[in-house]
Write a protein that holds these residues in place. Structure first.
Motif, short mmCIF file in Angstrom:
data_model
loop_
_atom_site.label_atom_id
_atom_site.label_comp_id
_atom_site.label_asym_id
_atom_site.label_seq_id
_atom_site.Cartn_x
_atom_site.Cartn_y
_atom_site.Cartn_z
N LEU A 275 0.83 -1.19 0.00
CA LEU A 275 0.00 0.00 0.00
C LEU A 275 0.87 1.24 0.00
O LEU A 275 1.99 1.23 0.52
CB LEU A 275 -0.90 -0.01 1.22
CG LEU A 275 -2.00 -1.09 1.15
CD1 LEU A 275 -2.54 -1.37 2.52
CD2 LEU A 275 -3.10 -0.65 0.21
N PRO A 276 0.37 2.34 -0.59
CA PRO A 276 1.20 3.55 -0.67
C PRO A 276 1.34 4.20 0.70
O PRO A 276 0.56 3.93 1.62
CB PRO A 276 0.40 4.45 -1.61
CG PRO A 276 -1.00 4.01 -1.45
CD PRO A 276 -0.95 2.53 -1.19
N GLU A 277 2.32 5.08 0.82
CA GLU A 277 2.59 5.77 2.08
C GLU A 277 1.35 6.50 2.58
O GLU A 277 1.11 6.58 3.78
CB GLU A 277 3.74 6.77 1.86
CG GLU A 277 4.22 7.42 3.14
CD GLU A 277 5.64 7.93 3.03
OE1 GLU A 277 6.24 7.82 1.94
OE2 GLU A 277 6.16 8.44 4.03
N THR A 278 0.55 7.02 1.65
CA THR A 278 -0.66 7.78 2.03
C THR A 278 -1.56 6.93 2.93
O THR A 278 -2.13 7.44 3.90
CB THR A 278 -1.45 8.19 0.77
OG1 THR A 278 -0.57 8.24 -0.33
CG2 THR A 278 -2.14 9.50 1.00
N PHE A 279 -1.71 5.66 2.57
CA PHE A 279 -2.56 4.80 3.39
C PHE A 279 -2.05 4.74 4.82
O PHE A 279 -2.79 4.92 5.78
CB PHE A 279 -2.63 3.39 2.80
CG PHE A 279 -3.31 2.42 3.71
CD1 PHE A 279 -4.69 2.37 3.80
CD2 PHE A 279 -2.58 1.57 4.54
CE1 PHE A 279 -5.33 1.50 4.65
CE2 PHE A 279 -3.20 0.70 5.41
CZ PHE A 279 -4.58 0.66 5.46
N TRP A 280 -0.73 4.48 4.96
CA TRP A 280 -0.16 4.36 6.30
C TRP A 280 -0.26 5.67 7.05
O TRP A 280 -0.48 5.68 8.26
CB TRP A 280 1.30 3.89 6.23
CG TRP A 280 1.41 2.52 5.66
CD1 TRP A 280 1.97 2.18 4.47
CD2 TRP A 280 0.88 1.34 6.23
NE1 TRP A 280 1.84 0.84 4.27
CE2 TRP A 280 1.18 0.28 5.33
CE3 TRP A 280 0.20 1.03 7.40
CZ2 TRP A 280 0.81 -1.03 5.58
CZ3 TRP A 280 -0.17 -0.27 7.66
CH2 TRP A 280 0.13 -1.29 6.76
N VAL A 395 8.71 5.80 6.28
CA VAL A 395 8.87 6.48 7.55
C VAL A 395 7.55 6.50 8.34
O VAL A 395 7.54 6.47 9.56
CB VAL A 395 9.46 7.89 7.35
CG1 VAL A 395 8.40 8.87 6.92
CG2 VAL A 395 10.17 8.38 8.60
N GLU A 396 6.42 6.52 7.61
CA GLU A 396 5.12 6.51 8.29
C GLU A 396 4.90 5.22 9.07
O GLU A 396 4.40 5.22 10.19
CB GLU A 396 3.99 6.68 7.26
CG GLU A 396 3.87 8.07 6.69
CD GLU A 396 3.52 9.09 7.74
OE1 GLU A 396 2.83 8.74 8.71
OE2 GLU A 396 3.95 10.25 7.62
#
Lengths: 462, 462, 462, 462
Positions: A275-280, A395-396
């Motif tokens: 999943l993309p960083e945005t999700f996390w 990093v998220e």
């Protein structure tokens, strides 16, 4: 300075991003759909979300009937209507109730200082003192309640929760606990009426009952029916407060757990996916919001949690001790078994004792377990986050892991202890230890007393 | 090698930066003002900052009157004037006091070895021994005091603290604790005078009082008024030391908490805002400085903290035990209730007992809670740091989180335990357990003794 | 694949670097000297470094005299000479001693099953069983000793330690502990001789002494001088083993602490300075090496640590209990006070008891505190690392922080507990609790026994 | 949006990588071989891997004979054949057994309420209640068993484990535990037969034996041989369940430890070497998979672990208490020592008691230690990861360290406690405390009773 200027620019851009975030989130499911490994979020029909206000409405109304949490606008749907008004009749009612409880406690203190210490004598003193403190805690919580409700409503607006079962769970728990509490109280009254009819045969049934039930009051003051009714009402209120504080903690825990579960659901579906960083990022922010909620709620209700746990610990100890010492059938001087009263055939005291003990223990265990679920739910993300595939690691995810591992999300008792599953075990250990020590502390004196009787009878015999 | 050379250059540049940091900090609010989401730091008028020296001046002077912390220059504003001089009269006074306390302790040991063990006999032995050790701890702390004061002054220079309430809080606490201690001591004297007038009717009031108060001394040495006065002074000093060590821990905790709160204030205003790395860096450095201060202070005073907590634990246990066993009215052979002395009508002992117990418990709880605030204040940054928005997240924030989570910032008792809120709970649990066990340990023997009397009377009867 | 190939190249380069590291380290102080903020490493003259072998030589030789740690080549300077040879006379001696201890333990078990349980009867059983297990633990440690010594020597080669005081500290501790142990044993013999002369007046002094000292043996076997001497030697050996295991743990802790302090020293000098990544890397590697050493040593000696702590806990409990119950003057049926023996005027038992108790408690506290220093020393780097200035912060510092915070570096008792300062507190709490409970457990029966005697005398009187 | 599109591409590429990973892993040893510092993985011949199904087959079949874990297809090699079928005869057998145990427990409750409380009376009540709950726990585990087995099989497919000793270890443990349990049960029968022949001389041997063994049943119901046989079978089943739950926990721990060791082996060979990020990634994934397995297994069996530990704690306490109170030879009214039965000369009870106690304690310790190995094995990677040389350090290593430090991998008792080595110590401490308190709680009454007898005899004498 130039470097810093550039940073400012970035910040402004980001702010714009932040403003657009809501739109992005709404659209996210759209642009994520073509991927094979997206999170399958269940399609939500446009139901009304489960708000805090709605879920706890019934419970809080029940509490306000007995003068707890004197807040105006508890039934309103708009959180802005919830206000704490010093001059409202609810506050007056609450203040008078607190004064009544203080009066009961003081009578017990006075009685205690006159007819000195024994463990049975201590019980009513503790009972009225704790219910008095609990009321003050609720009064205190009421003052912080409007701010809390508005914060919760704000959080719900950002990320609404469609957990339909929440309201039902709260209402059913409310019904079950209060019904059982009423049943227990009724059994207690029955058992006392039966005992009073044996011990005070010369007086009217009600007078005998009152004198038998509240020796700490009527050993000092003369009997009058009005005072009797008032005393009985205050006692009823105390019993209710005790049960209600447990119920209140349960319902608040339900709500907080539900918010955390809301985040966990999404995470568990994401387990092992790319999943993309945005999700996390959004999930971490949701989690962060949920933990902030737990912290804010804990700030308001930690006093009530403390009193609820302290009360349960003390009375489980005392009740168990009484039961183990006297046996379930009771040993008091007013035992009604010899006479056989019509209703329950003289077993009122026994039935009350067994029912009361089982109810007390199961209620205590239930409060502990349900309140500990907040902590359990806050630790669910960990294995999912460890499972994030290396290319999707960012990093998220690291911040998320650091937060879940570093933060201790749980209800607490005035910050002295946090309510976790292992707490229940150590409380159980403490109860067993105290029981063993207390049991032992009374038993030798009993046997010694017996030993003094025996020689007498034998030496007198010849 | 070339790579390393280049690094050197960077280092030098950074050093320059470091030197200019102060200017930057002062100007920071200036260049940050145009942003919409800056930290709204309250405009500070040019008040004199609250220094360590000023805040604790009154408290320390009170201590020095009773020979504690023999440091020269405690009243001076310049921390450079604070010195530990072996040849100062303060040191001599302190040394003599320590010798006096050792003498009292030795007399108790000697008396203890003659007239053997009972729990009541142990109490004075523990009392004088602990006050003797506490004095030595204060003497030890005095030697490290100048360095500590200078370190604190250095820290205050970098980041002054304008918490005006600090000095007032310290002085009020000092006044309250010492007044109550004086009141308790007076009540103790009254109660002993009353008891002495019953028990030693043949002797002068003062001689009787002294003999009654210090049986461990005058069972060994013959009575003389001079020795009596000296003994009484040493006893007064011991009582003061005990109270003062609690007071001292409270005031030090006030100061440390205030420094941590200073950092927290700035952080709480920054919650959820987009701030540049520089902000997090300076805040982290401030936090780091505050925690370093806690560590340095703890190195100096951890012995005093240990003695304070140990003393409170022991005497709460003993006092509670005495009260539970004998009831609050006392059971001693010199009870003055039968006679009814003029002043308090024979209730001197009862009033003293109740007041002493309440004072002792509330003082102990207060010390624990206030000292635990240092730990609580050090954990405030965590939720703020978890809330840092993703774009503003940087290595400084991560370091900050790592430090707050990894570091255990708290006062400690000789590093054996660190003073946190949960400590209070486990101490309370220990006290309850010990009370139950000790209570039980004395009660069976009492009942057995009764059992030996009964058969006699009955067998003699026929 | 190409990416990976490139990595290989980097690796090879780094390996070369690794090989050259020693040179670099030696030269580091040279090229760092022009900087203003370098670490001022003290100039070291070419002294011989303090090796593990040299530091513990005296202690281990003392141990081998009493058959512990049967390793060949303990006095050699070359660690390669240290070998465990099954056929060496040291191993034979050790095996025979273990058999002897097993024999003593079995005699106690047999005696225990014949003349049933009392707390005093249990003491010798525990004593011989534990010393038997301790011997086996030492035998086991001896088998792993050569590998350990070689690992330590390897570590010392990489980073020699010039702590001159180490050897002296070990030797002085060895001398003090063993002298005091000898003194205690002598006092024990004296006290037993005195008691024997009262109890066994008909037999020869030595026979009486032996019979009095080892009732568990000679209640079963007939007396013979040879058996007496053997028994006495085995008893002497047991006493020595007990003392030596404490001494051994102390000396090993000294060594490990010294290695950690070696790293800490360098770090504390670097506090707040701007140092290149290389410095943090080498320091972290040194720290890592030291912790690995602690882990390796712990794997070998954790059994001995466990036995040492268990022994101390049990015997402090038993000894304190005996002292509190009987008073320090003893109450046994063979008390010599009535006769007044020539040497110490009948106070042999009292002096022995007091000395033994003080020695036991102070030795136990010393072992705990000194072994806990390993843990304390391992936590010193934390504040220094938090203090690293932002520009000098690098991934090496982060790894260092993660390691120091995440790792628990301490000696352990068979991995069941790790030896830290807080352990001492919880052990002290356990001892107080057990004392209170045990004391209570015996005291009521005593009073009851008195109660049975009294009625008899009174009823017989008329 | 463009940025995000690019990310998608990366993800797809990575997915392809993921798909190819298996091939890469197989080839990894090939392309890694030319390097000097590779991990020397032992060449594996094409043996059949040690699967979960095979390792536990014998143990589970033994369990099913006694109606535990009623799952179909336990002997099959294909995990897909393992199913939980409600209508299978195994389920019926299991249900009937549970009903039987409930019947036994209810009889005990009824008997308990009739002939009131004593500690000996409580033992059978606890025994049947716990075995009843344990059966329900196993029934519950059976329902989740097929999913678990398939998850395990899936994990084994990805990373097969060639630990040949695993199956042998499981089978040997199964044989040893069950044989000893049978021996203990036989001794118990013998001892009861001997006692019955003394106490019930008028009745047939079997009737006497049954009546003596199950007083809680036959004090209520009349004796019939059929009921006797049924009762005896249910009792035998209870005994088996108790032993089997320990055995089951041991075998499951063996398996989980073996999986973790499989990862650790590879890691320990990699210690200090320069390995590419791929190695750390695959190893971390393997470790992650192993810990996920532990979590899944724990979800299924944590109820059984809880019952096993609770049972052992309770019965070690009770058994130790009985032994300490009565001595090993027993003190019951049916002691057969006076008669001297033919088989073991009247020492049946004594032999049974000693054997039973030793067996119980060693089994409890074994379960604790072996189950704690799961936790110990999960912490082995830490030192290796700290030792990774700086150039080889990468984000994968950091994630690995974070996971190993942050995660608590262990079997748990219903999540109330996690099974670690330190648990054993605290359980031992609890047992000692409870023993001391319980021992004391009974002893004074005994001495008091004696004191009542003595005066009688003396006063009657004259």
């Amino acid at each position: 300075m130039i470097v810093l200027k550039r940073k400012e620019v970035t910040i402004i851009q980001l702010e714009n991003k932040e403003m657009r975030k809501k739109h992005v989130r709404k659209n996210m499911s759209a642009w994520m759909s073509p991927h094979t490994n997206r999170v399958h979020v269940k399609k939500k029909t446009w139901r009304t979300p489960a708000t805090f206000q709605k879920s706890l409405k019934v419970t809080l109304v029940m509490g306000q009937i007995f003068s707890l949490l004197p807040v105006v606008g508890i039934c309103s749907d708009d959180p802005m209507n919830v206000r704490f008004v010093y001059t409202s009749w609810k506050c007056f009612y609450s203040t008078f109730s607190i004064l009544g409880q203080i009066y009961m406690a003081l009578m017990c203190v006075y009685n205690f200082s006159l007819f000195l210490t024994s463990l049975n004598n201590v019980a009513p003193l503790i009972f009225y003192t704790t219910s008095c403190i609990t009321m003050i805690m609720f009064y205190d919580a009421a003052r912080a309640w409007p701010t809390l409700v508005q914060h919760i409503a704000h959080t719900e607006l950002i990320d609404p929760n469609y957990d339909k079962k929440l309201t039902i769970k709260c209402n059913i728990t409310c019904a079950v606990v209060l019904t059982l509490a009423l049943l227990e109280h009724t059994l207690s009254l029955l058992s006392k009426f039966a005992a009073a009819s044996v011990c005070y045969p010369d007086e009217s049934v009600y007078e005998g009952f009152i004198k038998h039930s509240f020796p700490s009051i009527f050993q000092v003051l003369p009997y009058s029916t009005a005072l009797g009714v008032l005393t009985q009402f205050l006692h009823f209120q105390s019993t209710f407060i005790w049960n209600f504080s447990d119920l209140f903690v349960i319902c608040m825990s339900y709500y907080l757990t539900s918010r955390l579960e809301h985040v966990n659901e999404r995470l568990l579906e994401a387990q092992g996916k790319y999943l993309p960083e945005t999700f996390w990022r959004t999930t971490r922010e949701d989690y962060c919001r949920a933990t902030k909620l737990v912290r804010k709620v804990d700030d308001v209700i930690s006093g009530i949690v403390f009193m609820s746990f302290a009360n349960n610990l003390i009375f489980v100890c005392l009740q168990l001790f009484n039961t183990l010492e006297d046996g379930i059938k009771g040993k008091g001087e007013c035992s009604s078994r010899t006479k056989g009263t019509p209703l329950l055939g003289g077993y009122e005291a026994a039935i009350y004792f067994v029912f009361s003990l089982i109810f007390l223990i199961s209620r205590s265990v239930a409060v502990s377990l349900i309140a500990a679920q907040v902590n359990t739910a806050s630790e669910v993300p960990v294995p999912v986050l460890y499972d994030v595939p290396s290319p999707a690691y960012c990093v998220e995810v690291q911040r998320f892991i650091d937060q879940v591992n570093g933060d201790n999300v749980a209800l607490s008792g005035l910050k002295f202890f946090s309510v976790t599953r292992s707490l229940l075990l150590s409380v159980a250990g403490t109860i067993v230890t105290y029981e063993l020590v207390m049991f032992q502390f009374n038993s030798p004196s009993t046997t010694s007393t017996t030993s003094t009787v025996q020689p007498n009878t034998t030496t007198i015999a010849p």
